[in-house]
Design a protein around this motif. Structure first.
Motif, PDB file in Angstrom:
ATOM      1  N   THR A 115       1.366  -0.935  -0.512  1.00  0.00           N
ATOM      2  CA  THR A 115       0.070   0.267   0.117  1.00  0.00           C
ATOM      3  C   THR A 115       0.535   1.369   0.515  1.00  0.00           C
ATOM      4  OG1 THR A 115      -2.053  -1.280   1.248  1.00  0.00           O
ATOM      5  CG2 THR A 115      -1.817   1.106   0.817  1.00  0.00           C
ATOM      6  N   LEU A 116       0.400   2.005  -0.672  1.00  0.00           N
ATOM      7  CA  LEU A 116       1.321   3.036  -0.756  1.00  0.00           C
ATOM      8  C   LEU A 116       1.122   3.742   0.035  1.00  0.00           C
ATOM      9  CD1 LEU A 116       3.401   5.133  -2.571  1.00  0.00           C
ATOM     10  CD2 LEU A 116       1.351   6.213  -3.694  1.00  0.00           C
ATOM     11  N   ARG A 117       1.584   5.269   0.643  1.00  0.00           N
ATOM     12  CA  ARG A 117       1.708   4.898   2.081  1.00  0.00           C
ATOM     13  C   ARG A 117       2.535   6.268   2.904  1.00  0.00           C
ATOM     14  NH1 ARG A 117       1.525   1.266   7.050  1.00  0.00           N
ATOM     15  NH2 ARG A 117       0.391   2.838   7.843  1.00  0.00           N
ATOM     16  N   PRO A 118       2.107   7.326   3.281  1.00  0.00           N
ATOM     17  CA  PRO A 118       2.860   8.659   3.248  1.00  0.00           C
ATOM     18  C   PRO A 118       4.432   8.356   4.186  1.00  0.00           C
ATOM     19  CG  PRO A 118       1.075   9.357   4.151  1.00  0.00           C
ATOM     20  CD  PRO A 118       1.131   7.384   4.019  1.00  0.00           C
ATOM     21  N   VAL A 119       5.108   8.175   4.023  1.00  0.00           N
ATOM     22  CA  VAL A 119       6.635   8.217   4.481  1.00  0.00           C
ATOM     23  C   VAL A 119       7.342   9.419   4.414  1.00  0.00           C
ATOM     24  CG1 VAL A 119       6.657   5.288   4.010  1.00  0.00           C
ATOM     25  CG2 VAL A 119       8.125   7.771   2.590  1.00  0.00           C
ATOM     26  N   CYS A 120       7.303  10.531   4.266  1.00  0.00           N
ATOM     27  CA  CYS A 120       7.783  11.943   4.062  1.00  0.00           C
ATOM     28  C   CYS A 120       6.588  12.584   5.025  1.00  0.00           C
ATOM     29  CB  CYS A 120       8.370  11.712   3.643  1.00  0.00           C
ATOM     30  SG  CYS A 120       8.160  12.955   1.853  1.00  0.00           S
ATOM     31  N   HIS A 121       6.841  14.277   4.970  1.00  0.00           N
ATOM     32  CA  HIS A 121       6.362  15.264   5.608  1.00  0.00           C
ATOM     33  C   HIS A 121       5.760  16.048   3.862  1.00  0.00           C
ATOM     34  CE1 HIS A 121       9.166  18.322   5.102  1.00  0.00           C
ATOM     35  NE2 HIS A 121      10.037  17.566   4.290  1.00  0.00           N
ATOM     36  N   MET A 122       6.084  15.271   3.008  1.00  0.00           N
ATOM     37  CA  MET A 122       5.113  15.903   1.879  1.00  0.00           C
ATOM     38  C   MET A 122       4.680  15.291   1.056  1.00  0.00           C
ATOM     39  SD  MET A 122       7.301  18.914   2.516  1.00  0.00           S
ATOM     40  CE  MET A 122       7.221  19.515   0.569  1.00  0.00           C
ATOM     41  N   SER A 123       4.233  14.354   1.774  1.00  0.00           N
ATOM     42  CA  SER A 123       3.182  13.021   0.763  1.00  0.00           C
ATOM     43  C   SER A 123       1.808  12.910   1.775  1.00  0.00           C
ATOM     44  CB  SER A 123       3.795  11.785   0.511  1.00  0.00           C
ATOM     45  OG  SER A 123       4.471  11.648   1.182  1.00  0.00           O
ATOM     46  N   GLY A 124       1.663  13.531   2.619  1.00  0.00           N
ATOM     47  CA  GLY A 124       0.208  13.719   3.372  1.00  0.00           C
ATOM     48  C   GLY A 124      -0.743  13.666   2.838  1.00  0.00           C
ATOM     49  N   PHE A 125      -1.031  13.422   2.010  1.00  0.00           N
ATOM     50  CA  PHE A 125      -2.306  13.575   0.595  1.00  0.00           C
ATOM     51  C   PHE A 125      -2.266  12.026   0.490  1.00  0.00           C
ATOM     52  CE2 PHE A 125       1.536  14.460  -1.664  1.00  0.00           C
ATOM     53  CZ  PHE A 125       1.126  14.169  -3.063  1.00  0.00           C
ATOM     54  N   LEU A 126      -1.282  11.526   0.401  1.00  0.00           N
ATOM     55  CA  LEU A 126      -1.718  10.004  -0.250  1.00  0.00           C
ATOM     56  C   LEU A 126      -2.641   9.370   0.664  1.00  0.00           C
ATOM     57  CD1 LEU A 126       1.358   9.081  -1.141  1.00  0.00           C
ATOM     58  CD2 LEU A 126      -0.022   9.714  -2.186  1.00  0.00           C
ATOM     59  N   GLY A 127      -2.754   9.465   2.010  1.00  0.00           N
ATOM     60  CA  GLY A 127      -3.731   9.367   2.497  1.00  0.00           C
ATOM     61  C   GLY A 127      -3.994   8.326   3.389  1.00  0.00           C
ATOM     62  N   PHE A 128      -4.123   7.213   3.670  1.00  0.00           N
ATOM     63  CA  PHE A 128      -3.827   5.481   4.222  1.00  0.00           C
ATOM     64  C   PHE A 128      -4.572   4.143   3.534  1.00  0.00           C
ATOM     65  CE2 PHE A 128      -1.872   9.017   6.595  1.00  0.00           C
ATOM     66  CZ  PHE A 128      -1.004   7.753   7.283  1.00  0.00           C
ATOM     67  N   SER A 129      -5.763   4.712   2.439  1.00  0.00           N
ATOM     68  CA  SER A 129      -5.968   3.863   2.183  1.00  0.00           C
ATOM     69  C   SER A 129      -5.829   4.402   0.596  1.00  0.00           C
ATOM     70  CB  SER A 129      -7.465   3.615   2.801  1.00  0.00           C
ATOM     71  OG  SER A 129      -8.203   4.699   2.355  1.00  0.00           O
ATOM     72  N   THR A 130      -5.205   3.664   0.087  1.00  0.00           N
ATOM     73  CA  THR A 130      -5.005   4.979  -1.597  1.00  0.00           C
ATOM     74  C   THR A 130      -5.669   3.403  -2.289  1.00  0.00           C
ATOM     75  OG1 THR A 130      -3.218   4.887  -0.640  1.00  0.00           O
ATOM     76  CG2 THR A 130      -2.964   5.118  -3.306  1.00  0.00           C
ATOM     77  N   ALA A 131      -6.479   4.774  -3.489  1.00  0.00           N
ATOM     78  CA  ALA A 131      -7.096   4.064  -3.998  1.00  0.00           C
ATOM     79  C   ALA A 131      -6.507   3.027  -5.176  1.00  0.00           C
ATOM     80  CB  ALA A 131      -8.685   4.779  -4.726  1.00  0.00           C
ATOM     81  N   VAL A 132      -7.173   2.336  -5.787  1.00  0.00           N
ATOM     82  CA  VAL A 132      -6.744   1.904  -6.858  1.00  0.00           C
ATOM     83  C   VAL A 132      -8.116   1.649  -8.199  1.00  0.00           C
ATOM     84  CG1 VAL A 132      -5.265   0.026  -7.927  1.00  0.00           C
ATOM     85  CG2 VAL A 132      -4.557   0.545  -5.787  1.00  0.00           C
ATOM     86  N   PHE A 133      -7.695   1.834  -8.743  1.00  0.00           N
ATOM     87  CA  PHE A 133      -8.243   1.810 -10.088  1.00  0.00           C
ATOM     88  C   PHE A 133      -8.242   1.561 -11.348  1.00  0.00           C
ATOM     89  CE2 PHE A 133      -9.580   2.980 -14.736  1.00  0.00           C
ATOM     90  CZ  PHE A 133     -10.455   2.763 -15.144  1.00  0.00           C
ATOM     91  N   GLU A 134      -9.688  -0.291 -10.861  1.00  0.00           N
ATOM     92  CA  GLU A 134      -8.927  -1.446 -11.990  1.00  0.00           C
ATOM     93  C   GLU A 134     -10.013  -2.130 -13.099  1.00  0.00           C
ATOM     94  OE1 GLU A 134      -7.946  -4.117 -14.048  1.00  0.00           O
ATOM     95  OE2 GLU A 134      -7.719  -5.196 -11.710  1.00  0.00           O
ATOM     96  N   ILE A 135      -9.491  -1.284 -14.052  1.00  0.00           N
ATOM     97  CA  ILE A 135      -9.588  -1.163 -15.451  1.00  0.00           C
ATOM     98  C   ILE A 135     -10.608  -2.033 -15.816  1.00  0.00           C
ATOM     99  CG2 ILE A 135      -7.985  -1.910 -16.839  1.00  0.00           C
ATOM    100  CD1 ILE A 135      -8.962   0.828 -18.539  1.00  0.00           C
ATOM    101  N   ARG A 136     -10.237  -3.516 -15.356  1.00  0.00           N
ATOM    102  CA  ARG A 136     -11.124  -4.818 -16.177  1.00  0.00           C
ATOM    103  C   ARG A 136     -12.608  -4.374 -15.501  1.00  0.00           C
ATOM    104  NH1 ARG A 136      -6.370  -8.411 -13.729  1.00  0.00           N
ATOM    105  NH2 ARG A 136      -4.461  -7.627 -15.146  1.00  0.00           N
ATOM    106  N   ASP A 137     -12.659  -4.027 -14.297  1.00  0.00           N
ATOM    107  CA  ASP A 137     -13.825  -4.584 -13.696  1.00  0.00           C
ATOM    108  C   ASP A 137     -14.950  -3.252 -14.914  1.00  0.00           C
ATOM    109  OD1 ASP A 137     -13.002  -5.426 -11.341  1.00  0.00           O
ATOM    110  OD2 ASP A 137     -12.729  -2.984 -10.331  1.00  0.00           O
TER     111      ASP A 137
END
Ligand code: ZN
Length: 250
Positions: A115-137
């Motif tokens: 899961t892509l999650r914030p590891v530094c202070h510039m990327s807090g906007f990523l949040g903690f449940s990064t959305a994933v778009f699945e085009i196959r759906d």
């Protein structure tokens, strides 16, 4: 305010700079795009025509409506994936600017359980449940991976939901913001976070050994970063001007 006015020169110039910055900072290459809502009418947004971001000039900026129709193409090609922008703008009144990119460090997070999650202070906007778009759906097993119509754009906007960032499995990502400068910064910081997180996981031998920002730290740093975005913007713009001298068409 839907009078037929033209976009301001300042906004067009900033969109040109955004294209150049995103290339020089390693977010886009020959592909990828950035858009901003029109500042003279509320039924269109601005996007470059189908050229590589590093070579975009003011003459390449076209007006697109929220159905994905280009109004002043004048024979020029358009980005096939402009529906990413039109459908997110329709779904998210708060969003004023959007970046879609294939920046490479991010892609592994869309194709693994990490899961892509914030590891530094510039990327807090990523949040903690990064959305994933699945085009196959939406497109099924046999598709070309491109968000090239309104139905796919709508599905992507639904995956993004209220978030500021979404991964696109096997393809790239989309970043949104309430200003052009901020969305450019977020796209750069998302790629930076992906590199840092990958390296941290490698050193730690996995995800569990990484000390991520807390939700409170992510929110706090995101809020303060939004107030200082002019400083990196001016620097990135100056660096792009030097880096692209001789490349940009005049
Ligand atoms: Zn794409």
């Amino acid at each position: 305010m839907t009078a037929a006015t033209t976009a301001s020169k300042a906004l067009v110039d900033d969109l040109v700079s955004a294209n150049h910055i995103l290339f020089v900072e390693g977010v886009v290459d020959g592909f990828g795009h950035v858009s901003v809502r029109h500042d003279g009418r509320d039924d269109r947004f601005l996007l470059a025509c189908g050229v590589a971001p590093a070579t975009v000039t003011a003459d390449d900026i076209v007006e697109v409506d929220y159905e994905g129709t280009v109004h002043d193409a004048a024979g020029r090609r358009s980005y096939l994936e402009r529906f990413i922008h039109s459908e997110i703008y329709k779904a998210r009144p708060d969003v004023m600017a959007i970046v879609h990119s294939h920046s490479p460090a991010i892609i592994p997070f869309g194709i693994t359980r990490a899961t892509l999650r914030p590891v530094c202070h510039m990327s807090g906007f990523l949040g903690f449940s990064t959305a994933v778009f699945e085009i196959r759906d939406t497109a099924g097993e046999n598709n070309d991976m491109l968000v090239k119509n309104a139905a796919l754009g709508r599905a992507l906007a639904e995956s993004l939901g209220p978030h500021l960032f979404a991964l696109m499995r096997g393809h790239g990502s989309v970043t949104v913001a309430h200003s052009l400068k901020l969305v450019v910064a977020r796209a750069i910081w998302a790629e930076m976070n992906a590199k840092l997180q990958t390296e941290a996981m490698r050193i730690a031998g996995g995800d569990s050994g990484v000390n991520y920002l807390t939700p409170g730290e992510a929110t706090g740093s995101m809020t303060i970063n939004e107030t200082v975005v002019d400083r990196p913007w001016d620097f990135w713009k100056a660096r792009a001007k030097v880096a692209l001298a001789g490349l940009i068409r005049s």
